[in-house]
Scaffold this active site. Structure first.
Site, PDB file in Angstrom:
ATOM      1  N   ASP A  63     -23.927  -0.785 -52.715  1.00 38.22           N
ATOM      2  CA  ASP A  63     -24.501  -1.733 -53.748  1.00 38.22           C
ATOM      3  C   ASP A  63     -25.358  -2.800 -52.721  1.00 38.22           C
ATOM      4  O   ASP A  63     -24.926  -3.473 -51.784  1.00 38.22           O
ATOM      5  CB  ASP A  63     -23.239  -2.620 -53.796  1.00 38.22           C
ATOM      6  CG  ASP A  63     -23.735  -3.799 -54.898  1.00 38.22           C
ATOM      7  OD1 ASP A  63     -24.840  -4.027 -54.890  1.00 38.22           O
ATOM      8  OD2 ASP A  63     -22.882  -4.317 -55.456  1.00 38.22           O
TER       9      ASP A  63
ATOM     10  N   TYR B 290     -17.663  -7.927 -53.741  1.00 35.10           N
ATOM     11  CA  TYR B 290     -18.217  -8.631 -54.985  1.00 35.10           C
ATOM     12  C   TYR B 290     -19.313  -7.566 -55.379  1.00 35.10           C
ATOM     13  O   TYR B 290     -20.370  -7.319 -54.672  1.00 35.10           O
ATOM     14  CB  TYR B 290     -18.720 -10.065 -54.688  1.00 35.10           C
ATOM     15  CG  TYR B 290     -19.250 -10.419 -55.784  1.00 35.10           C
ATOM     16  CD1 TYR B 290     -18.653 -11.250 -56.777  1.00 35.10           C
ATOM     17  CD2 TYR B 290     -20.808 -10.175 -56.497  1.00 35.10           C
ATOM     18  CE1 TYR B 290     -19.049 -11.563 -58.108  1.00 35.10           C
ATOM     19  CE2 TYR B 290     -21.347 -10.726 -57.513  1.00 35.10           C
ATOM     20  CZ  TYR B 290     -20.233 -11.542 -58.418  1.00 35.10           C
ATOM     21  OH  TYR B 290     -20.953 -11.859 -59.549  1.00 35.10           O
TER      22      TYR B 290
ATOM     23  N   LYS C 229     -31.496  -8.097 -57.960  1.00 38.62           N
ATOM     24  CA  LYS C 229     -32.084  -9.214 -57.621  1.00 38.62           C
ATOM     25  C   LYS C 229     -33.667  -9.417 -56.742  1.00 38.62           C
ATOM     26  O   LYS C 229     -34.373  -9.480 -57.677  1.00 38.62           O
ATOM     27  CB  LYS C 229     -31.225  -9.756 -56.180  1.00 38.62           C
ATOM     28  CG  LYS C 229     -29.999 -10.136 -56.547  1.00 38.62           C
ATOM     29  CD  LYS C 229     -29.086 -10.799 -55.581  1.00 38.62           C
ATOM     30  CE  LYS C 229     -27.673 -11.242 -55.806  1.00 38.62           C
ATOM     31  NZ  LYS C 229     -27.475 -12.358 -56.889  1.00 38.62           N
TER      32      LYS C 229
ATOM     33  N   TYR D 167     -20.296 -20.205 -63.408  1.00 33.71           N
ATOM     34  CA  TYR D 167     -19.649 -20.506 -61.947  1.00 33.71           C
ATOM     35  C   TYR D 167     -19.655 -21.835 -62.071  1.00 33.71           C
ATOM     36  O   TYR D 167     -19.812 -22.650 -60.868  1.00 33.71           O
ATOM     37  CB  TYR D 167     -20.490 -20.007 -61.018  1.00 33.71           C
ATOM     38  CG  TYR D 167     -19.806 -18.593 -60.939  1.00 33.71           C
ATOM     39  CD1 TYR D 167     -18.807 -17.958 -60.102  1.00 33.71           C
ATOM     40  CD2 TYR D 167     -20.621 -17.419 -61.487  1.00 33.71           C
ATOM     41  CE1 TYR D 167     -18.339 -16.717 -59.907  1.00 33.71           C
ATOM     42  CE2 TYR D 167     -20.194 -16.113 -61.267  1.00 33.71           C
ATOM     43  CZ  TYR D 167     -19.083 -15.837 -60.503  1.00 33.71           C
ATOM     44  OH  TYR D 167     -18.620 -14.338 -60.303  1.00 33.71           O
TER      45      TYR D 167
HETATM   46  N1  PMP Z   1     -23.722  -6.726 -56.263  1.00 35.13           N
HETATM   47  C1  PMP Z   1     -23.802  -7.607 -55.428  1.00 35.13           C
HETATM   48  C2  PMP Z   1     -23.423  -7.213 -53.960  1.00 35.13           C
HETATM   49  C3  PMP Z   1     -24.292  -9.067 -55.531  1.00 35.13           C
HETATM   50  O1  PMP Z   1     -24.305  -9.743 -54.450  1.00 35.13           O
HETATM   51  C4  PMP Z   1     -24.432  -9.354 -57.020  1.00 35.13           C
HETATM   52  C5  PMP Z   1     -24.699 -10.553 -57.138  1.00 35.13           C
HETATM   53  N2  PMP Z   1     -24.397 -11.936 -56.544  1.00 35.13           N
HETATM   54  C6  PMP Z   1     -24.180  -8.299 -57.919  1.00 35.13           C
HETATM   55  C7  PMP Z   1     -23.686  -7.107 -57.511  1.00 35.13           C
HETATM   56  C8  PMP Z   1     -24.502  -8.654 -59.343  1.00 35.13           C
HETATM   57  O2  PMP Z   1     -25.601  -9.047 -59.639  1.00 35.13           O
HETATM   58  P1  PMP Z   1     -26.033  -9.723 -60.951  1.00 35.13           P
HETATM   59  O3  PMP Z   1     -25.769 -11.222 -60.826  1.00 35.13           O
HETATM   60  O4  PMP Z   1     -27.580  -9.533 -61.066  1.00 35.13           O
HETATM   61  O5  PMP Z   1     -25.312  -9.130 -62.214  1.00 35.13           O
END
Ligand code: PMP
Length: 448
Positions: free
Chosen positions: A255, A149, A284, A19
């Site tokens: 998610d 996202y 995370k 990014y």
């Molecule tokens: N889902 C959500 C809601 C996220 O915020 C993120 C990452 N910011 C992801 C999936 C993707 O996770 P990763 O960067 O560990 O692949």
């Protein structure tokens, strides 16, 4: 040449940062992080910074937590990794048991992977195959929210809704239907929160019902759409969407990669509205932010449908033993220190500190849910007119904050604050006051 200069130089020569426009990066004075303690990051020059975004939303209890360090070291003394393909392992079993115990009752099984995107990818593929097994192959459409996202792999991008990140890849993606996002500050229905009766939830429910014959699943970030700009859902939105999914026979995928593990003040954001998803993606913070690990939790019904066949998906480091040990140690801290109960006071203090930020001339809105906050900067506070993208206001605020000892990252012109739970009151106050100063400095050109 000093060692730190060599590292920075070699970074610019050999690395490609995510990014990031590398041409800009090559011009910048970059920070090379060497150590971390609690809520602080320390660079190779010995300068300290507050970690205002929990190292991209992953860290929970601080850097260098002895309990997690020890758990990982002890695990290293046994084994770093063995596969879950054809073998079991002690920490992955123990962690799966703990996750099922903590998650909403609907979730009974754990499928491990190693990042949030793969946790989402697993959920999407499971939903797709589930309907094939159930003799409904026409149910293969995915629903997701505007501004969503869910990660950067192709499946996760297909259900993404952020124009800037996702539009370039459109020709590669499978089609998904977008559902109204409750972005109250810029209401897509042109309504006002005080009188809208959460009409966006009804609109979303209508879309879900109308697609029930062809929809496999709806995926949603419960309570907060993170990367979309920290869009906090109005009360009732999530429950209404969940109800519509249930009534329409559309699987619900929560998610919780960003919102899980206490960020919103509850262990899982689904708890705020008592929803029972069919699947949940976690990542995370699962390891306290130490190591890459992710999990897709699924309902007993989905597991049963697959029980006498294979799910053709698995990653080399699925259920890594070091990562699972870190996660177990993080849960130990949650329990021993009653972290979730302790968050309440911190969240209230955070809210109090954010109040004056909302008063700034160029702050359109401050959105907060738990220890997640987004500060939307606008050219005109009265009308909400955004800045021109070329002004890079968010980026300039971040650089200004950095000069004052705080690391934050913008999402366009939304400044994100996500303090780790270990932040002291003083550090929290410092985090918000530096942010306020940096915003005022950039947007009011020093006038305060
Ligand atoms: N889902 C959500 C809601 C996220 O915020 C993120 C990452 N910011 C992801 C999936 C993707 O996770 P990763 O960067 O560990 O692949």
């Amino acid at each position: 040449m000093r060692n730190d200069e060599r590292t920075a130089g070699d970074d610019k020569k050999y690395l490609w940062h995510p990014y990031t426009c590398m041409a800009d990066w090559e011009e910048e004075d970059i920070i090379v992080i060497e150590r971390g303690r609690g809520a602080r990051l320390i660079d190779t020059l010995g300068r300290e910074y507050l970690d205002g975004v929990s190292s991209l939303w992953v860290n929970l209890h601080g850097h260098g937590r002895r309990e997690i360090d020890d758990a990982v070291s002890e695990q290293l003394g046994r084994i770093a990794h063995s596969t879950l393909l054809g073998l079991a392992s002690v920490p992955s079993v123990e962690l799966a048991r703990r996750l099922v115990g903590l998650a909403p009752d609907s979730l009974e099984r754990v499928f491990f992977s190693d990042n949030g995107s793969t946790a989402v990818e697993v959920a999407l593929k499971l939903a797709f195959q589930y309907w094939q097994i159930r003799g409904r192959p026409e149910k293969r459409l995915f629903l997701s929210l505007d501004n969503a996202y869910h990660g950067d792999t192709i499946g996760a991008v297909s259900v993404g809704g952020i124009e800037e990140f996702h539009s370039i890849f459109k020709p590669l993606l499978f089609p998904a239907v977008s559902v109204t996002s409750p972005y109250c500050y810029r209401c897509p229905l042109g309504l006002r929160r005080s009188s809208c009766a959460t009409a966006c939830a009804e609109k979303a429910a209508g879309i879900i019902a109308s697609r029930s014959d062809e929809a496999a699943a709806l995926i949603i970030e419960p309570k907060v759409q993170g990367a979309g700009g920290m869009i906090v859902q109005p009360e009732g939105y999530l429950a209404r969407v969940a109800e519509a999914c249930r009534d329409s026979g559309v699987l619900l995928i929560a998610d919780e990669v960003a919102v899980g593990f206490g960020r919103t003040g509850r262990m899982f954001a689904c708890e705020h509205e008592g929803i029972q998803p069919d699947m949940m993606a976690l990542g995370k913070g699962i390891t306290g932010g130490y190591l890459p690990l992710a999990a897709t939790l699924v309902s007993g019904g989905i597991y049963e449908a697959f029980r006498d066949r294979k799910f053709y998906h698995g990653h080399s480091f699925t259920g890594n033993q070091l990562a699972c040990s870190a996660a177990l140690a993080s849960f130990g801290i949650f329990e021993r220190e009653d972290v979730i109960a302790g968050l309440k006071g911190k969240i209230d203090r955070f809210r109090g500190l954010l109040g004056p930020v909302a008063e700034l001339e160029h702050v359109g809105e401050v959105r907060q849910c738990g220890l997640m906050a987004g500060i939307e900067l606008v050219a005109d506070g009265e009308t909400g007119r955004p800045y021109r993208p070329g002004e890079k206001i968010g980026h300039r605020v971040v650089l200004e904050a950095r000069r004052r000892g705080l690391i934050v990252r913008p999402l366009g012109d939304v400044i994100v604050l996500m303090p780790p739970y270990c932040m002291t009151d003083g550090e929290l106050e410092q985090t918000v006051s530096i942010t306020r100063e940096a915003i005022a400095m950039v947007t009011e050109k020093g006038r305060r």
